[in-house]
Motif scaffolding. Structure first.
Motif, PDB file in Angstrom:
ATOM      1  N   TYR A  91       0.843  -1.405   0.109  1.00  8.98           N
ATOM      2  CA  TYR A  91       0.052   0.156  -0.005  1.00  8.98           C
ATOM      3  C   TYR A  91       0.948   1.140   0.085  1.00  8.98           C
ATOM      4  CZ  TYR A  91      -3.197   3.711   1.823  1.00  8.98           C
ATOM      5  OH  TYR A  91      -3.618   4.778   1.787  1.00  8.98           O
ATOM      6  N   GLU A  92       0.690   2.329  -0.927  1.00 12.49           N
ATOM      7  CA  GLU A  92       1.093   3.435  -0.684  1.00 12.49           C
ATOM      8  C   GLU A  92       0.123   4.382  -0.899  1.00 12.49           C
ATOM      9  OE1 GLU A  92       3.977   4.216  -3.999  1.00 12.49           O
ATOM     10  OE2 GLU A  92       4.918   2.001  -3.684  1.00 12.49           O
ATOM     11  N   GLY A  93       0.306   5.392   0.132  1.00  9.56           N
ATOM     12  CA  GLY A  93      -0.820   6.293   0.307  1.00  9.56           C
ATOM     13  C   GLY A  93      -0.880   6.646   1.941  1.00  9.56           C
ATOM     14  N   HIS A  94      -1.730   7.598   1.976  1.00 16.22           N
ATOM     15  CA  HIS A  94      -2.067   8.111   3.402  1.00 16.22           C
ATOM     16  C   HIS A  94      -2.299   7.109   4.585  1.00 16.22           C
ATOM     17  CE1 HIS A  94      -3.450  11.033   6.479  1.00 16.22           C
ATOM     18  NE2 HIS A  94      -2.460  11.934   5.991  1.00 16.22           N
ATOM     19  N   ALA A  95      -1.812   7.025   5.656  1.00 13.77           N
ATOM     20  CA  ALA A  95      -1.981   6.214   6.833  1.00 13.77           C
ATOM     21  C   ALA A  95      -3.423   5.931   7.128  1.00 13.77           C
ATOM     22  CB  ALA A  95      -0.988   6.270   7.755  1.00 13.77           C
ATOM     23  N   SER A  96      -4.019   6.879   7.294  1.00 16.86           N
ATOM     24  CA  SER A  96      -5.506   6.876   7.360  1.00 16.86           C
ATOM     25  C   SER A  96      -6.607   6.445   6.608  1.00 16.86           C
ATOM     26  CB  SER A  96      -6.198   8.430   7.936  1.00 16.86           C
ATOM     27  OG  SER A  96      -5.969   9.231   6.379  1.00 16.86           O
ATOM     28  N   LYS A  97      -6.082   6.125   5.481  1.00 18.15           N
ATOM     29  CA  LYS A  97      -6.761   5.405   4.391  1.00 18.15           C
ATOM     30  C   LYS A  97      -6.739   3.844   4.395  1.00 18.15           C
ATOM     31  CE  LYS A  97      -8.050   9.496   1.793  1.00 18.15           C
ATOM     32  NZ  LYS A  97      -8.903   9.983   2.593  1.00 18.15           N
ATOM     33  N   ILE A  98      -5.636   3.463   5.160  1.00 20.40           N
ATOM     34  CA  ILE A  98      -5.275   1.814   5.007  1.00 20.40           C
ATOM     35  C   ILE A  98      -6.474   1.237   5.010  1.00 20.40           C
ATOM     36  CG2 ILE A  98      -4.030   0.042   6.270  1.00 20.40           C
ATOM     37  CD1 ILE A  98      -1.854   2.012   6.490  1.00 20.40           C
ATOM     38  N   HIS A  99      -7.558   1.171   6.175  1.00 13.28           N
ATOM     39  CA  HIS A  99      -8.596   0.322   6.296  1.00 13.28           C
ATOM     40  C   HIS A  99      -9.331   0.268   5.033  1.00 13.28           C
ATOM     41  CE1 HIS A  99     -10.498   4.470   7.195  1.00 13.28           C
ATOM     42  NE2 HIS A  99     -11.569   3.760   6.847  1.00 13.28           N
ATOM     43  N   GLN A 100      -9.554   1.605   4.195  1.00 15.53           N
ATOM     44  CA  GLN A 100     -10.197   1.298   3.180  1.00 15.53           C
ATOM     45  C   GLN A 100      -9.707   0.381   1.806  1.00 15.53           C
ATOM     46  OE1 GLN A 100     -10.185   5.339   1.817  1.00 15.53           O
ATOM     47  NE2 GLN A 100     -11.596   6.060   3.277  1.00 15.53           N
ATOM     48  N   VAL A 101      -8.404   0.084   1.858  1.00 21.70           N
ATOM     49  CA  VAL A 101      -7.728  -0.911   0.715  1.00 21.70           C
ATOM     50  C   VAL A 101      -8.123  -2.268   1.232  1.00 21.70           C
ATOM     51  CG1 VAL A 101      -6.414   0.873  -0.351  1.00 21.70           C
ATOM     52  CG2 VAL A 101      -5.418  -0.571   1.669  1.00 21.70           C
ATOM     53  N   TYR A 102      -8.276  -2.714   2.693  1.00 23.53           N
ATOM     54  CA  TYR A 102      -8.371  -4.080   2.702  1.00 23.53           C
ATOM     55  C   TYR A 102      -9.482  -4.849   2.097  1.00 23.53           C
ATOM     56  CZ  TYR A 102      -4.973  -4.543   6.697  1.00 23.53           C
ATOM     57  OH  TYR A 102      -3.962  -4.546   7.615  1.00 23.53           O
ATOM     58  N   SER A 103     -10.379  -3.988   1.525  1.00 28.13           N
ATOM     59  CA  SER A 103     -11.622  -4.757   0.961  1.00 28.13           C
ATOM     60  C   SER A 103     -10.827  -5.312  -0.485  1.00 28.13           C
ATOM     61  CB  SER A 103     -12.600  -3.859   0.613  1.00 28.13           C
ATOM     62  OG  SER A 103     -12.265  -2.763  -0.075  1.00 28.13           O
ATOM     63  N   HIS A 104     -10.071  -4.701  -0.937  1.00 28.96           N
ATOM     64  CA  HIS A 104      -9.166  -4.997  -2.377  1.00 28.96           C
ATOM     65  C   HIS A 104      -8.476  -6.381  -2.080  1.00 28.96           C
ATOM     66  CE1 HIS A 104     -10.292  -1.597  -4.474  1.00 28.96           C
ATOM     67  NE2 HIS A 104      -9.819  -0.658  -3.513  1.00 28.96           N
ATOM     68  N   LEU A 105      -7.704  -6.160  -0.931  1.00 28.61           N
ATOM     69  CA  LEU A 105      -6.658  -7.411  -0.299  1.00 28.61           C
ATOM     70  C   LEU A 105      -8.060  -8.865  -0.384  1.00 28.61           C
ATOM     71  CD1 LEU A 105      -4.419  -8.842   0.319  1.00 28.61           C
ATOM     72  CD2 LEU A 105      -4.613  -7.842   2.577  1.00 28.61           C
ATOM     73  N   HIS A 106      -9.124  -8.379   0.567  1.00 27.82           N
ATOM     74  CA  HIS A 106      -9.904  -9.572   0.743  1.00 27.82           C
ATOM     75  C   HIS A 106     -10.605 -10.223  -0.609  1.00 27.82           C
ATOM     76  CE1 HIS A 106     -10.310  -7.824   5.127  1.00 27.82           C
ATOM     77  NE2 HIS A 106      -9.144  -8.367   4.724  1.00 27.82           N
ATOM     78  N   GLN A 107     -10.895  -9.181  -1.354  1.00 28.59           N
ATOM     79  CA  GLN A 107     -11.339  -9.600  -2.799  1.00 28.59           C
ATOM     80  C   GLN A 107     -10.267 -10.510  -3.435  1.00 28.59           C
ATOM     81  OE1 GLN A 107     -12.750  -6.679  -5.276  1.00 28.59           O
ATOM     82  NE2 GLN A 107     -13.019  -7.722  -7.021  1.00 28.59           N
ATOM     83  N   TRP A 108      -9.157 -10.154  -3.509  1.00 28.03           N
ATOM     84  CA  TRP A 108      -8.233 -10.671  -4.443  1.00 28.03           C
ATOM     85  C   TRP A 108      -8.047 -12.049  -3.536  1.00 28.03           C
ATOM     86  CZ3 TRP A 108      -3.557 -13.601  -3.100  1.00 28.03           C
ATOM     87  CH2 TRP A 108      -3.033 -13.993  -4.065  1.00 28.03           C
ATOM     88  N   ILE A 109      -7.883 -12.407  -2.264  1.00 28.61           N
ATOM     89  CA  ILE A 109      -7.953 -13.839  -1.489  1.00 28.61           C
ATOM     90  C   ILE A 109      -8.955 -14.537  -2.163  1.00 28.61           C
ATOM     91  CG2 ILE A 109      -8.116 -14.801   0.739  1.00 28.61           C
ATOM     92  CD1 ILE A 109      -6.567 -12.171   2.109  1.00 28.61           C
TER      93      ILE A 109
END
Length: 117
Positions: free
Chosen positions: A65-83
């Protein structure tokens, strides 16, 4: 930030610039929360006010992940979808890790590691 200021008290640091956030979905009070950690080669003389956290070897799906730390929780959905799309099972009772190259609100390089089998 307090842990970062006290890192000189911790023996056997593997990479003193990398902080690790650890968490899991757990029903036990001992495991609930978000643990801020440093990796060590072995546990010796744990400083007062700190605890040991052992995370066993595990297979992980990893998203850089590259971006603002406060937005990390928003990208977990992408990781979970890939899984899911790749036939893996998320292991929610195992430790998930966030490996930071530095610990700031403006972090721009984090490895999100979700345990899978």
């Amino acid at each position: 930030m307090l842990l970062s200021r006290r890192k000189s008290e911790i023996k056997h640091l593997v990479e003193p610039v990398k902080l690790i956030g650890a968490f899991k979905s757990s029903e036990t009070k001992e495991d609930n929360g978000y643990w801020v950690c440093y990796e060590v080669r072995n546990f010796e003389d744990v400083p007062e006010g700190m605890v040991r956290l052992f995370t066993p070897a595990q297979m992980y799906a990893v998203l850089h992940y590259e971006g603002h730390a406060s937005k990390i929780h928003q990208v977990y959905s992408h990781l979970h979808q890939w899984i899911e799309e790749n036939g893996y099972n998320r292991l929610r009772e195992k430790w998930s890790l966030e490996i930071y190259s530095k610990w700031t609100e403006n972090e721009d390089n984090v490895k999100l590691c979700d345990p899978v089998d």
